[in-house]
Design a protein around this motif. Structure first.
Motif, mmCIF file in Angstrom:
data_model
loop_
_atom_site.group_PDB
_atom_site.id
_atom_site.type_symbol
_atom_site.label_atom_id
_atom_site.label_comp_id
_atom_site.label_asym_id
_atom_site.label_seq_id
_atom_site.Cartn_x
_atom_site.Cartn_y
_atom_site.Cartn_z
ATOM 1 N N SER A 78 0.837 -1.205 0.000
ATOM 2 C CA SER A 78 0.000 0.000 0.000
ATOM 3 C C SER A 78 0.873 1.257 0.000
ATOM 4 C CB SER A 78 -0.964 -0.001 1.188
ATOM 5 O OG SER A 78 -0.242 -0.084 2.404
ATOM 6 N N LEU A 121 -0.898 -0.956 -4.323
ATOM 7 C CA LEU A 121 -2.205 -1.602 -4.295
ATOM 8 C C LEU A 121 -3.306 -0.573 -4.077
ATOM 9 C CD1 LEU A 121 -4.164 -4.035 -4.028
ATOM 10 C CD2 LEU A 121 -3.526 -4.124 -1.608
ATOM 11 N N HIS A 122 -4.300 -0.618 -4.939
ATOM 12 C CA HIS A 122 -5.510 0.182 -4.736
ATOM 13 C C HIS A 122 -6.515 -0.734 -4.047
ATOM 14 C CE1 HIS A 122 -8.789 2.959 -5.297
ATOM 15 N NE2 HIS A 122 -9.495 1.982 -5.822
ATOM 16 N N ASN A 123 -6.716 -0.503 -2.751
ATOM 17 C CA ASN A 123 -7.626 -1.329 -1.961
ATOM 18 C C ASN A 123 -8.838 -0.488 -1.586
ATOM 19 O OD1 ASN A 123 -8.969 -2.912 -0.092
ATOM 20 N ND2 ASN A 123 -7.110 -3.572 0.959
ATOM 21 N N GLN A 178 -11.294 -1.153 0.121
ATOM 22 C CA GLN A 178 -11.792 -1.383 1.477
ATOM 23 C C GLN A 178 -11.044 -0.571 2.523
ATOM 24 O OE1 GLN A 178 -11.297 -5.609 1.602
ATOM 25 N NE2 GLN A 178 -13.204 -6.002 0.506
ATOM 26 N N LYS A 179 -9.922 0.024 2.156
ATOM 27 C CA LYS A 179 -9.149 0.836 3.080
ATOM 28 C C LYS A 179 -9.335 2.311 2.748
ATOM 29 C CE LYS A 179 -5.416 -2.242 4.454
ATOM 30 N NZ LYS A 179 -3.962 -2.359 4.580
ATOM 31 N N ASN A 181 -5.183 -3.072 -9.225
ATOM 32 C CA ASN A 181 -6.400 -3.450 -8.509
ATOM 33 C C ASN A 181 -6.515 -4.961 -8.580
ATOM 34 O OD1 ASN A 181 -7.766 -0.840 -7.989
ATOM 35 N ND2 ASN A 181 -7.741 -0.696 -10.216
#
Length: 160
Positions: free
Chosen positions: A9, A36-38, A40-41, A70
């Motif tokens: 991240s 990382l494109h998360n 949920q965060k 992603n």
């Protein structure tokens, strides 16, 4: 050519992360730092801001590329035609999660190797989360992150 992916991240990149990038760049022909494109965060920095910060601190490393992805890491590894995933280990506490991670990667594609690199001892306690916590309270994070990240965090938290 050995292409290694260093995923994370990186919110924000720390000197511990940068240590792994530099050492990975000495070992592999090409290293892709993959942000990382998360969804949920709730990151402090956008994917584009994180990529820009990483690009700026790795500008002198000719064999380092910065990208984002992603979805599943293994799909991204296949897309890039990479054969190695780099994972940094700070302490024994990281090991159990990283062992599970590496085992899952091996199950998904046994041709892709996950290699662990121990971070420099001076950064063994360091995480992006702890850096943000200290920075949000106005604490001194000099030496924990690159100088331009110190400035970026100061702006985010209104201390600049």
């Amino acid at each position: 050519m050995t292409l290694a992916i260093y995923p994370g991240s990186f919110d924000p990149i720390t000197n511990g992360h940068l240590d792994i990038v530099k050492r990975g760049a000495r070992v592999f022909d090409q290293v892709v730092v993959a942000v990382l494109h998360n969804a949920q965060k709730q990151p402090l920095f956008s994917v584009e801001e994180r990529k820009r910060l990483i690009q700026e601190v790795t500008v002198d490393m000719d064999n380092v590329e910065v990208d984002s992805f992603n979805g599943l890491l293994i799909d991204y590894v296949h897309e890039k035609k990479a054969n190695v995933i780099i994972r940094g280990l700070r302490a024994v506490t990281d090991f159990e999660y990283e062992l599970q991670f590496a085992s899952m990667m091996r199950k998904l594609d046994e041709q892709v190797e996950t290699l662990f690199m121990m971070t420099n001892n001076q950064y063994s306690f360091l995480s992006s989360g702890i850096v943000k916590e200290v920075a949000s309270g106005g604490g001194d994070i000099t030496g924990l992150v690159p100088d331009l990240v110190v400035d970026a965090l100061s702006r985010k938290y209104g201390f600049h």
